[in-house]
Enzyme design. Structure first.
Site, PDB file in Angstrom:
ATOM      1  N   CYS A   1      29.914  29.869  34.095  1.00  0.00           N
ATOM      2  CA  CYS A   1      29.225  31.027  33.812  1.00  0.00           C
ATOM      3  C   CYS A   1      28.673  31.770  32.043  1.00  0.00           C
ATOM      4  O   CYS A   1      27.963  32.001  31.507  1.00  0.00           O
ATOM      5  CB  CYS A   1      30.614  31.977  33.625  1.00  0.00           C
ATOM      6  SG  CYS A   1      31.951  32.071  35.548  1.00  0.00           S
TER       7      CYS A   1
ATOM      8  N   ASN B   1      30.754  39.657  38.928  1.00  0.00           N
ATOM      9  CA  ASN B   1      30.887  39.206  37.576  1.00  0.00           C
ATOM     10  C   ASN B   1      29.820  38.219  38.211  1.00  0.00           C
ATOM     11  O   ASN B   1      30.226  37.501  39.551  1.00  0.00           O
ATOM     12  CB  ASN B   1      32.786  37.820  37.896  1.00  0.00           C
ATOM     13  CG  ASN B   1      31.703  36.430  36.823  1.00  0.00           C
ATOM     14  OD1 ASN B   1      31.121  36.295  36.664  1.00  0.00           O
ATOM     15  ND2 ASN B   1      33.306  36.092  36.603  1.00  0.00           N
TER      16      ASN B   1
ATOM     17  N   HIS C   1      29.366  38.319  28.276  1.00  0.00           N
ATOM     18  CA  HIS C   1      29.261  37.241  29.918  1.00  0.00           C
ATOM     19  C   HIS C   1      30.355  38.813  30.725  1.00  0.00           C
ATOM     20  O   HIS C   1      31.415  39.285  30.126  1.00  0.00           O
ATOM     21  CB  HIS C   1      29.688  35.927  30.002  1.00  0.00           C
ATOM     22  CG  HIS C   1      30.475  35.988  31.079  1.00  0.00           C
ATOM     23  ND1 HIS C   1      29.864  36.261  32.652  1.00  0.00           N
ATOM     24  CD2 HIS C   1      31.810  35.723  32.075  1.00  0.00           C
ATOM     25  CE1 HIS C   1      30.147  35.484  33.512  1.00  0.00           C
ATOM     26  NE2 HIS C   1      31.848  35.671  33.503  1.00  0.00           N
TER      27      HIS C   1
HETATM   28  O1  UT7 Z   1      33.389  34.268  35.102  1.00  0.00           O
HETATM   29  C1  UT7 Z   1      34.890  32.913  34.726  1.00  0.00           C
HETATM   30  C2  UT7 Z   1      35.184  34.584  33.603  1.00  0.00           C
HETATM   31  N1  UT7 Z   1      36.666  35.368  34.251  1.00  0.00           N
HETATM   32  C3  UT7 Z   1      37.312  35.720  33.686  1.00  0.00           C
HETATM   33  O2  UT7 Z   1      37.394  36.461  32.690  1.00  0.00           O
HETATM   34  C4  UT7 Z   1      38.718  36.460  34.625  1.00  0.00           C
HETATM   35  C5  UT7 Z   1      39.565  36.726  33.739  1.00  0.00           C
HETATM   36  N2  UT7 Z   1      40.777  37.727  34.350  1.00  0.00           N
HETATM   37  C6  UT7 Z   1      41.128  39.210  35.176  1.00  0.00           C
HETATM   38  O3  UT7 Z   1      40.358  39.100  34.806  1.00  0.00           O
HETATM   39  C7  UT7 Z   1      42.358  39.514  35.964  1.00  0.00           C
HETATM   40  O4  UT7 Z   1      43.505  38.302  34.891  1.00  0.00           O
HETATM   41  C8  UT7 Z   1      42.023  39.427  36.907  1.00  0.00           C
HETATM   42  C9  UT7 Z   1      40.987  40.505  37.191  1.00  0.00           C
HETATM   43  C10 UT7 Z   1      41.346  38.427  37.685  1.00  0.00           C
HETATM   44  C11 UT7 Z   1      43.692  39.753  37.378  1.00  0.00           C
HETATM   45  O5  UT7 Z   1      43.931  41.239  36.407  1.00  0.00           O
HETATM   46  P1  UT7 Z   1      45.982  41.302  36.006  1.00  0.00           P
HETATM   47  O6  UT7 Z   1      45.213  42.299  35.980  1.00  0.00           O
HETATM   48  O7  UT7 Z   1      45.379  39.970  35.432  1.00  0.00           O
HETATM   49  O8  UT7 Z   1      46.012  40.848  37.383  1.00  0.00           O
HETATM   50  P2  UT7 Z   1      47.396  39.991  38.319  1.00  0.00           P
HETATM   51  O9  UT7 Z   1      46.849  38.977  38.584  1.00  0.00           O
HETATM   52  O10 UT7 Z   1      48.946  39.767  37.100  1.00  0.00           O
HETATM   53  O11 UT7 Z   1      47.423  40.744  39.440  1.00  0.00           O
HETATM   54  C12 UT7 Z   1      48.474  41.523  39.459  1.00  0.00           C
HETATM   55  C13 UT7 Z   1      49.009  42.466  40.777  1.00  0.00           C
HETATM   56  C14 UT7 Z   1      49.610  41.802  41.550  1.00  0.00           C
HETATM   57  O12 UT7 Z   1      50.658  41.967  42.600  1.00  0.00           O
HETATM   58  P3  UT7 Z   1      52.381  41.691  41.989  1.00  0.00           P
HETATM   59  O13 UT7 Z   1      52.556  39.849  42.529  1.00  0.00           O
HETATM   60  O14 UT7 Z   1      52.192  41.999  40.672  1.00  0.00           O
HETATM   61  O15 UT7 Z   1      52.763  42.093  43.342  1.00  0.00           O
HETATM   62  C15 UT7 Z   1      48.669  40.679  42.494  1.00  0.00           C
HETATM   63  O16 UT7 Z   1      48.956  40.553  43.869  1.00  0.00           O
HETATM   64  O17 UT7 Z   1      47.870  42.868  41.834  1.00  0.00           O
HETATM   65  C16 UT7 Z   1      47.897  41.885  42.634  1.00  0.00           C
HETATM   66  N3  UT7 Z   1      46.022  41.414  43.611  1.00  0.00           N
HETATM   67  C17 UT7 Z   1      46.017  43.121  43.508  1.00  0.00           C
HETATM   68  N4  UT7 Z   1      45.870  43.807  44.238  1.00  0.00           N
HETATM   69  C18 UT7 Z   1      44.947  44.155  45.600  1.00  0.00           C
HETATM   70  C19 UT7 Z   1      45.503  41.064  43.269  1.00  0.00           C
HETATM   71  N5  UT7 Z   1      44.592  40.622  43.808  1.00  0.00           N
HETATM   72  C20 UT7 Z   1      44.158  42.184  44.182  1.00  0.00           C
HETATM   73  C21 UT7 Z   1      43.567  42.996  43.945  1.00  0.00           C
HETATM   74  N6  UT7 Z   1      43.459  43.691  45.440  1.00  0.00           N
HETATM   75  N7  UT7 Z   1      41.940  42.415  44.837  1.00  0.00           N
END
Ligand code: UT7
Length: 321
Positions: free
Chosen positions: A115, A278, A248
């Protein structure tokens, strides 16, 4: 002899025709518009058709950038393609693009900084121009990340999209790119990767993207803040001198978090992740082109770009328009 600078003379971009909303995605992936939008700011993303490759997307973006810069194929002497989803193992996507553009005898190569690839490419092209090794370059970020999505992994497959963005960077007597700042730390290489490789005619390991989202989020906010300050200090600028902050486009929350730490007002922050998802190396040049064509970025303004991706590799560039 007077100093030679590198200026962005034109921008262009291309998004594949197929646009997929969060609602459409939630028919096949266990997710929802509410979850995706509230966590990332993404509403929709584009996916390339089966017969469209990274070089095809780049071709249209480059043609549009060349038209905007009023240059033709004979003027181009360097092509740098930033991509993590190349057309093939080799030759480079840049060589394939060179042929499709009808450019003769230009230097052509790919950069792989995921990225951060566009900022790495811009920094490289700028050095070619400032040393006199090139005069008129194309720097393009192009990705078909839909090809490396694990559609069973809802934590990643909803985030990415396909697209291409390009700039024409030309030698000038006036300052354009004011400075670039690149970094990498390979000890984080497993936090965001597509670890598969080709071996003896077979794929070894998974070629699909995996990400430790939380770890990337935390690192990205700090890296954006630090590298932005590095770029500002190098030019004796304060954040209020910046007209547009183009980060980004991975997650609106990360961008706004970093902008807040820099005391950058919301109306100077460019957001296209809502429309593009992204798009990895394409995200910054896509956002640049959208901003130029929407009449946001105007001549004389100062643009701060910052990117981070797998590696980790990250960097920033400040450009005077
Ligand atoms: O391009 C390179 C740079 N990349 C980035 O900058 C990405 C950086 N990371 C992020 O943007 C975030 O960490 C994410 C958007 C990927 C994730 O967001 P988050 O607020 O950190 O969510 P999480 O991973 O902590 O997940 C929270 C909950 C989980 O459920 P439980 O375990 O709390 O029950 C996940 O299973 O959300 C659930 N979950 C979803 N639910 C519905 C994860 N993905 C999804 C989804 N739809 N697509």
């Amino acid at each position: 002899m007077s100093e030679v600078f590198a200026r962005i003379a034109g921008t262009g971009s291309y998004l594949p025709a197929r646009c997929v909303t969060n609602d459409e995605l939630s028919k096949t992936v266990d997710t929802s518009d509410e979850w995706i939008f509230s966590r990332t700011g993404i509403r929709e993303r584009h996916y390339a058709a089966d017969n469209e490759s990274a070089s095809d997307l780049a071709l249209i973006a480059c043609q549009r950038a060349m038209k905007a810069a009023r240059v033709d194929a004979n003027d181009i002497d360097l092509i740098i393609v930033a991509t993590s989803t190349p057309d093939m193992v080799f030759p480079s996507t840049a060589c394939i693009l060179q042929d499709k553009l009808g450019v003769k005898e230009a230097i052509a190569f790919d950069v792989q900084a995921v990225c951060a690839g566009f900022v790495y490419g811009l920094a490289t092209a700028e050095k070619f121009i400032r040393t006199g090794a090139a005069k008129c370059t194309l720097v393009v970020g192009t990705e078909v990340f839909s090809r490396i999505m694990n559609w069973q992994d809802r934590t990643t497959c909803v985030l990415f999209g396909d697209g291409a963005g390009a700039v024409v960077l030309k030698a000038s007597t006036e300052p354009g790119i004011l400075s670039t700042h690149l970094h990498a730390d390979g000890s984080y290489r497993q936090a965001l990767c597509a670890p598969g490789t080709v071996e003896n005619g077979k794929i070894r390991g998974s070629p699909m993207l995996t990400m430790e989202g939380g770890a990337v989020y935390k690192f990205a906010v700090k890296a954006f803040e630090d590298v932005a300050w590095e770029a500002l200090h190098a030019n004796g600028l304060q954040p209020d001198a910046i007209d547009w902050f183009i980060c980004h486009q991975a997650n609106q929350r990360i961008i706004m978090h970093a902008a807040k730490r820099l005391a950058m007002p919301d109306d100077k922050v460019v957001i296209t992740v809502d429309r593009h998802g992204n798009t990895s190396a394409a995200s910054i040049p896509l956002a640049l082109d959208v901003s130029v064509r929407e009449g946001k970025i105007k001549p004389g303004q100062i643009v701060l770009m910052a990117a981070l991706g797998g590696g980790f590799a990250w960097g920033a560039a400040i450009a005077k328009w």
